[in-house]
Design a protein around this motif. Sequence first.
Motif, PDB file in Angstrom:
ATOM      1  N   VAL A   5       0.858  -1.186   0.000  1.00 45.83           N
ATOM      2  CA  VAL A   5       0.000   0.000   0.000  1.00 45.83           C
ATOM      3  C   VAL A   5       0.896   1.238   0.000  1.00 45.83           C
ATOM      4  O   VAL A   5       2.034   1.193   0.474  1.00 45.83           O
ATOM      5  CB  VAL A   5      -0.957   0.015   1.219  1.00 45.83           C
ATOM      6  CG1 VAL A   5      -1.944  -1.130   1.134  1.00 45.83           C
ATOM      7  CG2 VAL A   5      -0.195  -0.047   2.519  1.00 45.83           C
ATOM      8  N   PRO A   6       0.405   2.347  -0.528  1.00 46.51           N
ATOM      9  CA  PRO A   6       1.243   3.550  -0.574  1.00 46.51           C
ATOM     10  C   PRO A   6       1.486   4.139   0.810  1.00 46.51           C
ATOM     11  O   PRO A   6       0.637   4.075   1.701  1.00 46.51           O
ATOM     12  CB  PRO A   6       0.437   4.513  -1.445  1.00 46.51           C
ATOM     13  CG  PRO A   6      -0.926   3.965  -1.553  1.00 46.51           C
ATOM     14  CD  PRO A   6      -0.885   2.529  -1.164  1.00 46.51           C
ATOM     15  N   VAL A   7       2.664   4.694   0.957  1.00 44.56           N
ATOM     16  CA  VAL A   7       3.057   5.378   2.182  1.00 44.56           C
ATOM     17  C   VAL A   7       4.023   6.496   1.784  1.00 44.56           C
ATOM     18  O   VAL A   7       4.743   6.380   0.790  1.00 44.56           O
ATOM     19  CB  VAL A   7       3.713   4.385   3.187  1.00 44.56           C
ATOM     20  CG1 VAL A   7       5.032   3.857   2.662  1.00 44.56           C
ATOM     21  CG2 VAL A   7       3.891   4.995   4.559  1.00 44.56           C
ATOM     22  N   ARG A   8       3.992   7.597   2.522  1.00 42.76           N
ATOM     23  CA  ARG A   8       4.918   8.692   2.234  1.00 42.76           C
ATOM     24  C   ARG A   8       6.238   8.393   2.952  1.00 42.76           C
ATOM     25  O   ARG A   8       6.254   8.100   4.136  1.00 42.76           O
ATOM     26  CB  ARG A   8       4.342  10.017   2.697  1.00 42.76           C
ATOM     27  CG  ARG A   8       3.115  10.419   1.878  1.00 42.76           C
ATOM     28  CD  ARG A   8       2.557  11.760   2.251  1.00 42.76           C
ATOM     29  NE  ARG A   8       2.371  11.861   3.696  1.00 42.76           N
ATOM     30  CZ  ARG A   8       2.236  12.996   4.370  1.00 42.76           C
ATOM     31  NH1 ARG A   8       2.279  14.138   3.729  1.00 42.76           N
ATOM     32  NH2 ARG A   8       2.058  13.000   5.655  1.00 42.76           N
ATOM     33  N   LEU A   9       7.333   8.483   2.213  1.00 44.18           N
ATOM     34  CA  LEU A   9       8.668   8.201   2.743  1.00 44.18           C
ATOM     35  C   LEU A   9       9.467   9.492   2.776  1.00 44.18           C
ATOM     36  O   LEU A   9       9.551  10.213   1.776  1.00 44.18           O
ATOM     37  CB  LEU A   9       9.380   7.168   1.860  1.00 44.18           C
ATOM     38  CG  LEU A   9      10.806   6.816   2.253  1.00 44.18           C
ATOM     39  CD1 LEU A   9      10.833   6.100   3.606  1.00 44.18           C
ATOM     40  CD2 LEU A   9      11.438   5.936   1.178  1.00 44.18           C
TER      41      LEU A   9
ATOM     42  N   ALA B 209       6.168   5.792  -1.516  1.00 43.69           N
ATOM     43  CA  ALA B 209       6.775   4.468  -1.636  1.00 43.69           C
ATOM     44  C   ALA B 209       5.677   3.431  -1.404  1.00 43.69           C
ATOM     45  O   ALA B 209       4.505   3.778  -1.200  1.00 43.69           O
ATOM     46  CB  ALA B 209       7.891   4.315  -0.605  1.00 43.69           C
ATOM     47  N   ARG B 210       6.061   2.151  -1.413  1.00 39.96           N
ATOM     48  CA  ARG B 210       5.094   1.079  -1.173  1.00 39.96           C
ATOM     49  C   ARG B 210       5.458   0.369   0.122  1.00 39.96           C
ATOM     50  O   ARG B 210       6.582  -0.106   0.285  1.00 39.96           O
ATOM     51  CB  ARG B 210       5.097   0.093  -2.344  1.00 39.96           C
ATOM     52  CG  ARG B 210       4.700   0.804  -3.624  1.00 39.96           C
ATOM     53  CD  ARG B 210       4.518  -0.036  -4.849  1.00 39.96           C
ATOM     54  NE  ARG B 210       5.276  -1.257  -4.975  1.00 39.96           N
ATOM     55  CZ  ARG B 210       4.888  -2.278  -5.732  1.00 39.96           C
ATOM     56  NH1 ARG B 210       3.757  -2.225  -6.417  1.00 39.96           N
ATOM     57  NH2 ARG B 210       5.634  -3.354  -5.840  1.00 39.96           N
ATOM     58  N   LEU B 211       4.494   0.309   1.039  1.00 38.84           N
ATOM     59  CA  LEU B 211       4.701  -0.360   2.322  1.00 38.84           C
ATOM     60  C   LEU B 211       4.397  -1.846   2.163  1.00 38.84           C
ATOM     61  O   LEU B 211       3.272  -2.225   1.817  1.00 38.84           O
ATOM     62  CB  LEU B 211       3.800   0.264   3.393  1.00 38.84           C
ATOM     63  CG  LEU B 211       3.834  -0.389   4.772  1.00 38.84           C
ATOM     64  CD1 LEU B 211       5.233  -0.365   5.376  1.00 38.84           C
ATOM     65  CD2 LEU B 211       2.838   0.296   5.702  1.00 38.84           C
TER      66      LEU B 211
ATOM     67  N   VAL C 259       8.455   7.637   7.862  1.00 38.80           N
ATOM     68  CA  VAL C 259       7.248   7.373   7.060  1.00 38.80           C
ATOM     69  C   VAL C 259       6.057   8.142   7.609  1.00 38.80           C
ATOM     70  O   VAL C 259       5.987   8.439   8.791  1.00 38.80           O
ATOM     71  CB  VAL C 259       6.908   5.858   7.006  1.00 38.80           C
ATOM     72  CG1 VAL C 259       7.953   5.089   6.225  1.00 38.80           C
ATOM     73  CG2 VAL C 259       6.745   5.287   8.393  1.00 38.80           C
ATOM     74  N   ARG C 260       5.139   8.443   6.717  1.00 36.98           N
ATOM     75  CA  ARG C 260       3.885   9.107   7.070  1.00 36.98           C
ATOM     76  C   ARG C 260       2.772   8.413   6.302  1.00 36.98           C
ATOM     77  O   ARG C 260       2.973   7.961   5.169  1.00 36.98           O
ATOM     78  CB  ARG C 260       3.900  10.584   6.667  1.00 36.98           C
ATOM     79  CG  ARG C 260       5.010  11.420   7.263  1.00 36.98           C
ATOM     80  CD  ARG C 260       4.721  11.772   8.722  1.00 36.98           C
ATOM     81  NE  ARG C 260       5.730  12.674   9.261  1.00 36.98           N
ATOM     82  CZ  ARG C 260       6.838  12.280   9.865  1.00 36.98           C
ATOM     83  NH1 ARG C 260       7.097  11.013   9.986  1.00 36.98           N
ATOM     84  NH2 ARG C 260       7.698  13.169  10.332  1.00 36.98           N
ATOM     85  N   PRO C 261       1.573   8.363   6.860  1.00 36.93           N
ATOM     86  CA  PRO C 261       0.459   7.733   6.133  1.00 36.93           C
ATOM     87  C   PRO C 261       0.010   8.598   4.958  1.00 36.93           C
ATOM     88  O   PRO C 261       0.205   9.810   4.949  1.00 36.93           O
ATOM     89  CB  PRO C 261      -0.641   7.634   7.188  1.00 36.93           C
ATOM     90  CG  PRO C 261      -0.306   8.663   8.205  1.00 36.93           C
ATOM     91  CD  PRO C 261       1.196   8.821   8.194  1.00 36.93           C
ATOM     92  N   VAL C 262      -0.588   7.940   4.008  1.00 35.55           N
ATOM     93  CA  VAL C 262      -1.215   8.632   2.884  1.00 35.55           C
ATOM     94  C   VAL C 262      -2.691   8.754   3.232  1.00 35.55           C
ATOM     95  O   VAL C 262      -3.324   7.763   3.625  1.00 35.55           O
ATOM     96  CB  VAL C 262      -1.022   7.845   1.568  1.00 35.55           C
ATOM     97  CG1 VAL C 262      -1.841   8.452   0.443  1.00 35.55           C
ATOM     98  CG2 VAL C 262       0.460   7.787   1.203  1.00 35.55           C
ATOM     99  N   ASP C 263      -3.235   9.952   3.126  1.00 36.40           N
ATOM    100  CA  ASP C 263      -4.648  10.170   3.466  1.00 36.40           C
ATOM    101  C   ASP C 263      -5.542   9.222   2.684  1.00 36.40           C
ATOM    102  O   ASP C 263      -5.357   9.022   1.480  1.00 36.40           O
ATOM    103  CB  ASP C 263      -5.060  11.623   3.169  1.00 36.40           C
ATOM    104  CG  ASP C 263      -4.394  12.619   4.112  1.00 36.40           C
ATOM    105  OD1 ASP C 263      -3.977  12.200   5.216  1.00 36.40           O
ATOM    106  OD2 ASP C 263      -4.284  13.797   3.735  1.00 36.40           O
TER     107      ASP C 263
END
Length: 175
Positions: A12-16, A26-28, A70-74
Amino acid sequence: MTTPSHDQAVPVPVRLLLPDGQEIVARLWRRRQLPDGWRYEVGIPAYTNTSEGGVEPAEYRVWVRAPEHVRPVDGVSYDAVPTEPLEQPSPVREALGPRRPSGWVLQKLSGGHGPGQAVLHTPDCDEAPEGAPVLELERALDAAEKAGVRLCSLCGAAAELDPVLRGFDHIGDDS
């Protein structure tokens, strides 16, 4: 909650957050909890050169610290990401401490026959001979009943085997 195995994982997408301050998507792939915090395995988009001299898309995977990197993607759910939580110690194991190795070992003493010819130890006893075969309960009891064999009181072999040999009725007797 069950999570898919690593083979079935769908990233799943995640902000790196990169070391130079850039932020990319990026992809988690999975999460792992360690004693000092969480690590996330992320796939970073990149390119690679082919053996024919071409260029093709690739992914570079790396473990990063969370939440520092890392930060979550809304709007993205992270519920299905394979997660390895830190194994929690058992309250029973904490109270009792580590288990000793099972079995007993027989130390044959030099000096021939008669009293004091052998001592029965637990395998982790400092006095136990190295490399001696580990005896199961029945064999240890057979050895303990032989004349000249004593039970080590330093390691607990005596405390463990004496009640089995003599019965539990004698415990607390003054004799």
